[in-house]
Scaffold this motif. Sequence first.
Motif, PDB file in Angstrom:
ATOM      1  N   ASN A 108      29.360  40.871   6.576  1.00 38.81           N
ATOM      2  CA  ASN A 108      30.591  40.424   6.198  1.00 38.81           C
ATOM      3  C   ASN A 108      31.052  39.168   5.555  1.00 38.81           C
ATOM      4  O   ASN A 108      31.227  38.102   5.737  1.00 38.81           O
ATOM      5  CB  ASN A 108      30.523  39.579   7.693  1.00 38.81           C
ATOM      6  CG  ASN A 108      30.470  40.852   9.343  1.00 38.81           C
ATOM      7  OD1 ASN A 108      31.261  41.656   9.003  1.00 38.81           O
ATOM      8  ND2 ASN A 108      29.555  40.865   9.697  1.00 38.81           N
TER       9      ASN A 108
ATOM     10  N   ASP B 214      28.076  31.467  10.818  1.00 37.96           N
ATOM     11  CA  ASP B 214      28.586  32.763  11.213  1.00 37.96           C
ATOM     12  C   ASP B 214      27.755  34.085  10.755  1.00 37.96           C
ATOM     13  O   ASP B 214      26.651  33.819  10.394  1.00 37.96           O
ATOM     14  CB  ASP B 214      29.541  32.592   9.408  1.00 37.96           C
ATOM     15  CG  ASP B 214      30.882  31.062   9.480  1.00 37.96           C
ATOM     16  OD1 ASP B 214      30.484  30.892  10.579  1.00 37.96           O
ATOM     17  OD2 ASP B 214      30.808  31.467   8.455  1.00 37.96           O
ATOM     18  N   VAL B 215      28.247  34.808  11.334  1.00 39.31           N
ATOM     19  CA  VAL B 215      27.796  36.633  11.217  1.00 39.31           C
ATOM     20  C   VAL B 215      27.860  37.249   9.620  1.00 39.31           C
ATOM     21  O   VAL B 215      28.631  37.537   9.075  1.00 39.31           O
ATOM     22  CB  VAL B 215      28.124  37.307  12.455  1.00 39.31           C
ATOM     23  CG1 VAL B 215      27.336  38.667  11.942  1.00 39.31           C
ATOM     24  CG2 VAL B 215      27.699  37.012  14.079  1.00 39.31           C
TER      25      VAL B 215
ATOM     26  N   GLU C 191      25.201  42.489  10.735  1.00 36.67           N
ATOM     27  CA  GLU C 191      24.612  43.172  11.276  1.00 36.67           C
ATOM     28  C   GLU C 191      24.288  44.465  11.322  1.00 36.67           C
ATOM     29  O   GLU C 191      24.973  45.972  10.046  1.00 36.67           O
ATOM     30  CB  GLU C 191      26.228  43.518  12.377  1.00 36.67           C
ATOM     31  CG  GLU C 191      27.034  42.424  12.549  1.00 36.67           C
ATOM     32  CD  GLU C 191      28.324  42.583  12.786  1.00 36.67           C
ATOM     33  OE1 GLU C 191      27.813  44.176  13.894  1.00 36.67           O
ATOM     34  OE2 GLU C 191      29.154  42.046  13.347  1.00 36.67           O
TER      35      GLU C 191
ATOM     36  N   VAL D 101      21.703  40.767  14.210  1.00 36.15           N
ATOM     37  CA  VAL D 101      22.543  40.450  13.612  1.00 36.15           C
ATOM     38  C   VAL D 101      21.656  38.940  12.625  1.00 36.15           C
ATOM     39  O   VAL D 101      21.303  38.343  13.764  1.00 36.15           O
ATOM     40  CB  VAL D 101      23.458  39.231  14.691  1.00 36.15           C
ATOM     41  CG1 VAL D 101      24.754  39.219  14.443  1.00 36.15           C
ATOM     42  CG2 VAL D 101      24.097  40.743  15.400  1.00 36.15           C
TER      43      VAL D 101
ATOM     44  N   THR E 236      22.980  35.792  10.599  1.00 34.64           N
ATOM     45  CA  THR E 236      24.185  34.750  10.704  1.00 34.64           C
ATOM     46  C   THR E 236      23.532  33.063  10.296  1.00 34.64           C
ATOM     47  O   THR E 236      21.950  33.178   9.389  1.00 34.64           O
ATOM     48  CB  THR E 236      23.910  33.990  12.458  1.00 34.64           C
ATOM     49  OG1 THR E 236      22.503  33.495  12.245  1.00 34.64           O
ATOM     50  CG2 THR E 236      24.140  35.112  13.429  1.00 34.64           C
TER      51      THR E 236
END
Length: 351
Positions: free
Chosen positions: A77, A88-89, A92, A158, A160
């Motif tokens: 992302n 913020d991610v 994944e 995930v 971040t």
Amino acid sequence: MQKRPFILIASASLVLAACTSKEPAERGRVSAPAIPVTTALVEPMQWVDTIEAVGTTKARESITLTAKISDTVRKINFQDGQHVDAGDVLVELTSGQQVAALAEAQATFKDAERLMSRNNDLVKQGTVSKQVADTARATHDSAQARVAVLRAQLADRVVTAPFSGVLGLRQVSVGALVTPGTVITTLDDIDTVKLDFSLAERYLAAVRTGLAIVVATAAYPDRSFEGTVMSVDSRVDALTRSFLVRAEMPNADHALRAGMLMTVKLLQPAREVLGIPEIAVEQVGTGAFVYRVQEGNKVSRTKVEIGARQQGKVEILAGLAAGDRIVIDGTVKLRDGSLISDATPKPAPSP
């Protein structure tokens, strides 16, 4: 006896010739033209001493983002060099199995919660024993813990941003298998930049928090950066006899990056000194001299003791006083006692 008058006449002629030849020389010295020079008054001035060093920049916060588990990358992302906010991610990982397991655990937890509630009511009515209610409560707590474990496992899938900053270059691609420790990218908070530099032990007493610094780098030759000393290391290196100083500089435009080589000027508190232009000083061996203007526009070659030098100025420690007038330009032709004419430009009249 006849030779004596001749000798007297010859002696008188020599004396007269000597006097005659001496008069033009004396007249020549008296009529020597004045040498044009530029002068200036010696006045007190504010002097800021500097300590120079070389340092390396660091981000205020810096981290290398890595994977925590072994799995494949499902989604990315971010872009190289992107600014991100905390939370913020970024990446994944594949998580289908864990999502299904979490859904199953949540359903089990809801059943255990209903069973525990029902048994608590039955205990109050005396229909079931307290032991049955305790067993139902244990089953409920176990199901709740299972949900927490699966949520933590999903969180590990995930990646971040732990703080706001600028991302580095992406090191993984979608579909790549990552393992614990695999580098994904870097994250640096460079809104403010730290600068670490070493100073010799003799400067320890002169350095303290709050002092201003002026910094330059070869990357921006026409630009300087300003900062403030934030901390001084508590130890002096026993091998190098130096200590570490850390300063911070605002970097709103992100011109500075971590790892840059910087030249540092540490500014000391201003002090009042007698300062004169460096070109006025005549250096002869280890001695320093200036030409001080005296009465009758004659100059006196005066020995002075000089201190620090900076930006075309030199500090005078002894030999001159405030209010003295000295020659600053045209000293090459001067000698002690030379006659001068002051060619200093007159200041323009105020409008």
